[in-house]
Scaffold this motif. Structure first.
Motif, PDB file in Angstrom:
ATOM      1  N   PHE A  47      10.385 -38.949 -30.778  1.00  0.00           N
ATOM      2  CA  PHE A  47      10.995 -38.429 -29.563  1.00  0.00           C
ATOM      3  C   PHE A  47      11.259 -39.564 -28.592  1.00  0.00           C
ATOM      4  O   PHE A  47      10.656 -40.630 -28.670  1.00  0.00           O
ATOM      5  CB  PHE A  47      10.059 -37.396 -28.907  1.00  0.00           C
ATOM      6  N   GLY A  48      12.153 -39.312 -27.653  1.00  0.00           N
ATOM      7  CA  GLY A  48      12.470 -40.270 -26.610  1.00  0.00           C
ATOM      8  C   GLY A  48      12.660 -39.552 -25.287  1.00  0.00           C
ATOM      9  O   GLY A  48      12.783 -38.324 -25.243  1.00  0.00           O
TER      10      GLY A  48
ATOM     11  N   ILE B 149      13.097 -34.784 -22.648  1.00  0.00           N
ATOM     12  CA  ILE B 149      12.551 -35.274 -23.909  1.00  0.00           C
ATOM     13  C   ILE B 149      13.406 -34.705 -25.034  1.00  0.00           C
ATOM     14  O   ILE B 149      13.834 -33.550 -24.978  1.00  0.00           O
ATOM     15  CB  ILE B 149      11.058 -34.895 -24.091  1.00  0.00           C
TER      16      ILE B 149
ATOM     17  N   ASN C 244      14.056 -49.526 -21.702  1.00  0.00           N
ATOM     18  CA  ASN C 244      13.299 -48.684 -22.622  1.00  0.00           C
ATOM     19  C   ASN C 244      13.842 -47.268 -22.715  1.00  0.00           C
ATOM     20  O   ASN C 244      13.841 -46.682 -23.789  1.00  0.00           O
ATOM     21  CB  ASN C 244      11.822 -48.613 -22.207  1.00  0.00           C
ATOM     22  N   ILE C 245      14.234 -46.708 -21.581  1.00  0.00           N
ATOM     23  CA  ILE C 245      14.799 -45.361 -21.562  1.00  0.00           C
ATOM     24  C   ILE C 245      16.002 -45.354 -20.628  1.00  0.00           C
ATOM     25  O   ILE C 245      16.121 -46.195 -19.727  1.00  0.00           O
ATOM     26  CB  ILE C 245      13.779 -44.276 -21.129  1.00  0.00           C
ATOM     27  N   ASP C 246      16.888 -44.403 -20.846  1.00  0.00           N
ATOM     28  CA  ASP C 246      18.062 -44.258 -20.002  1.00  0.00           C
ATOM     29  C   ASP C 246      17.634 -43.662 -18.662  1.00  0.00           C
ATOM     30  O   ASP C 246      17.010 -42.602 -18.633  1.00  0.00           O
ATOM     31  CB  ASP C 246      19.087 -43.349 -20.689  1.00  0.00           C
TER      32      ASP C 246
ATOM     33  N   LYS D 287      14.851 -35.609 -29.434  1.00  0.00           N
ATOM     34  CA  LYS D 287      14.715 -36.381 -30.673  1.00  0.00           C
ATOM     35  C   LYS D 287      15.342 -37.753 -30.492  1.00  0.00           C
ATOM     36  O   LYS D 287      16.418 -37.884 -29.935  1.00  0.00           O
ATOM     37  CB  LYS D 287      15.415 -35.659 -31.829  1.00  0.00           C
ATOM     38  N   ASP D 288      14.648 -38.777 -30.935  1.00  0.00           N
ATOM     39  CA  ASP D 288      15.173 -40.134 -30.938  1.00  0.00           C
ATOM     40  C   ASP D 288      15.869 -40.337 -32.274  1.00  0.00           C
ATOM     41  O   ASP D 288      15.226 -40.539 -33.296  1.00  0.00           O
ATOM     42  CB  ASP D 288      14.034 -41.146 -30.744  1.00  0.00           C
ATOM     43  N   GLU D 289      17.188 -40.242 -32.248  1.00  0.00           N
ATOM     44  CA  GLU D 289      17.974 -40.290 -33.482  1.00  0.00           C
ATOM     45  C   GLU D 289      17.954 -41.671 -34.142  1.00  0.00           C
ATOM     46  O   GLU D 289      18.144 -41.789 -35.344  1.00  0.00           O
ATOM     47  CB  GLU D 289      19.417 -39.872 -33.199  1.00  0.00           C
ATOM     48  N   THR D 290      17.719 -42.733 -33.369  1.00  0.00           N
ATOM     49  CA  THR D 290      17.779 -44.080 -33.948  1.00  0.00           C
ATOM     50  C   THR D 290      16.453 -44.528 -34.536  1.00  0.00           C
ATOM     51  O   THR D 290      16.428 -45.177 -35.578  1.00  0.00           O
ATOM     52  CB  THR D 290      18.238 -45.115 -32.897  1.00  0.00           C
ATOM     53  N   GLU D 291      15.349 -44.210 -33.892  1.00  0.00           N
ATOM     54  CA  GLU D 291      14.051 -44.716 -34.346  1.00  0.00           C
ATOM     55  C   GLU D 291      13.098 -43.624 -34.810  1.00  0.00           C
ATOM     56  O   GLU D 291      11.972 -43.905 -35.191  1.00  0.00           O
ATOM     57  CB  GLU D 291      13.399 -45.547 -33.233  1.00  0.00           C
TER      58      GLU D 291
ATOM     59  N   ALA E  52      14.611 -39.489 -21.290  1.00  0.00           N
ATOM     60  CA  ALA E  52      15.721 -39.894 -20.439  1.00  0.00           C
ATOM     61  C   ALA E  52      15.419 -39.361 -19.041  1.00  0.00           C
ATOM     62  O   ALA E  52      14.794 -38.302 -18.891  1.00  0.00           O
ATOM     63  CB  ALA E  52      17.041 -39.342 -20.951  1.00  0.00           C
TER      64      ALA E  52
END
Length: 138
Positions: free
Chosen positions: A91-92, A82, A130-132, A84-88, A94
């Motif tokens: 959190f994101g 988990i 949706n996720i890598d 930081k989601d830099e684009t949106e 992978a």
């Protein structure tokens, strides 16, 4: 989709409890030390990793049965990160799926089996786009 089974669980945040409706899961939740918590209790990433690894291994067993491939010595480890989601914003996640394959599945046979499994696995379908998700053969 006509559900064959529906799992139901309730949680009240990252520092509370997660409980399934049948009582099979009743776990304390805690923020990981890496995110500033005490590390006491499990967390959503660990639960997701366990679910994904189990689902992927089960999907592989199903594919292997159809293709008459011996997978009794295969193990799947899921690493869920988990950050930081830099684009949106926010959190994101992978995922790295580590497939420990025996000698007879090294090379092309193993890669082909993993590709079929990744296309078939419900968790892989749910995360696709949706996720890598990266698959590593060990």
């Amino acid at each position: 989709m006509n559900a064959l089974y529906t799992a139901v669980a309730t949680a009240n945040g990252r520092e509370g409890r997660a409980v399934s409706s049948d009582g099979q899961i009743d776990l304390p939740l805690g923020l990981p030390k890496a995110l500033g918590g005490s590390g006491q209790g499990t967390n959503p990433e660990q639960l997701f990793a366990a679910g994904y690894a189990a689902c992927f291994a089960s999907a592989m067993n199903s594919i292997a049965r159809q293709d008459k491939i011996d997978v009794k010595d295969v193990s799947i480890t899921a690493e869920v990160g988990i950050g930081k989601d830099e684009t949106e914003g926010g959190f994101g996640l992978a995922v790295v799926l580590r497939a420990e394959l025996p000698d007879h599945l090294q090379g092309e046979p193993g890669r082909e089996l993993l590709e079929k499994t990744h296309a078939y696995c419900p968790y892989s379908k749910a995360t696709r786009g949706n996720i890598d998700v990266r698959i590593v053969v060990e």
